[in-house]
Scaffold this motif. Sequence first.
Motif, mmCIF file in Angstrom:
data_model
loop_
_atom_site.group_PDB
_atom_site.id
_atom_site.type_symbol
_atom_site.label_atom_id
_atom_site.label_comp_id
_atom_site.label_asym_id
_atom_site.label_seq_id
_atom_site.Cartn_x
_atom_site.Cartn_y
_atom_site.Cartn_z
ATOM 1 N N ASP A 54 0.812 -1.220 0.000
ATOM 2 C CA ASP A 54 0.000 0.000 0.000
ATOM 3 C C ASP A 54 0.843 1.267 0.000
ATOM 4 O O ASP A 54 0.630 2.182 0.795
ATOM 5 C CB ASP A 54 -0.937 0.015 1.229
ATOM 6 N N GLY A 56 0.941 3.451 -2.409
ATOM 7 C CA GLY A 56 0.360 4.525 -3.206
ATOM 8 C C GLY A 56 1.169 4.778 -4.465
ATOM 9 O O GLY A 56 1.733 3.858 -5.052
ATOM 10 N N GLY A 236 0.542 -0.769 -5.937
ATOM 11 C CA GLY A 236 1.168 -0.031 -4.841
ATOM 12 C C GLY A 236 2.204 -0.822 -4.076
ATOM 13 O O GLY A 236 2.877 -0.272 -3.193
#
Length: 279
Positions: A54, A56, A236
């Motif tokens: 995660d 991004g 991500g």
Amino acid sequence: MTTARNMAKQAYSLTQRILGAEVVGVKLNESVPEEIIDQIKKDIHEHRLLLFRDQGVISGKRHVEISRWFGELESTFYHHPKSPHLDVFRVSNDEKEGCRNVGRTGWHIDGSFMDKPFRFSLYYIESAPRKGGTAFIPLKDLIENLSEEKRQRWEKLWMVSDRQSRLIHPLIYPHPSTKKPTLCFHLGMTEGFVWNYKSKDERWTSWTETQEILTEIFDEIQSNSKLIYVHEWQTGDFILSDNLAVGHEATPETQSPVSEVGLRVLHRTTIRGINYPSK
């Protein structure tokens, strides 16, 4: 097993996985304290793979900044027009989005054809397909599972890269940082092997014998399937790999068309080696 360390304003923790460890509490697209960077640099050799979930959006510039924590970047591959940075190798299952058919030539380490194979590979998935992962195998464990007779044979082998330089590296050698046994190999980019290189018993293999040895290495990997970790990517994800300690190969689904599995876009950087593999 989970190990937690509190550093600066961030909490750094590792969760052990089948192979490697997942890092929790760090956002790579933000400023990372020096204390945590130092810990990451220590942990990568112990765990061989570090997974950051995660993360991004990580720009090409930021990917390169992270890479420089580990040394000098070195890239030897075609620069796709959509690559976000000259040092970022962009691959995809859509030729308009990135280089295709990458990682499917056989189990390997990155840069086996270089005078100094890459120390680290850093991967970021910009767009994860519904199916199509990367398989990893710890090379020290693979070697230690060899029969005594087979290990003695492999210890006598040197691989010859199929590039024009025809570089010659020992098949088994001590990792330059950890000193643990590892392999310099590429099952799809090897011209041949040399037995007992630079000794009175030196002998170069025929093409038939070369294929037999490559098949033997492949069969040994397959017979140790319990060691293999297949990472199914999520958009991500960022993976830091001790390239010299972990063999890898893209799974067949990574080349499936976008209409079947969705778009795959993977960015990779590689770090220049510091030592010539030697016995």
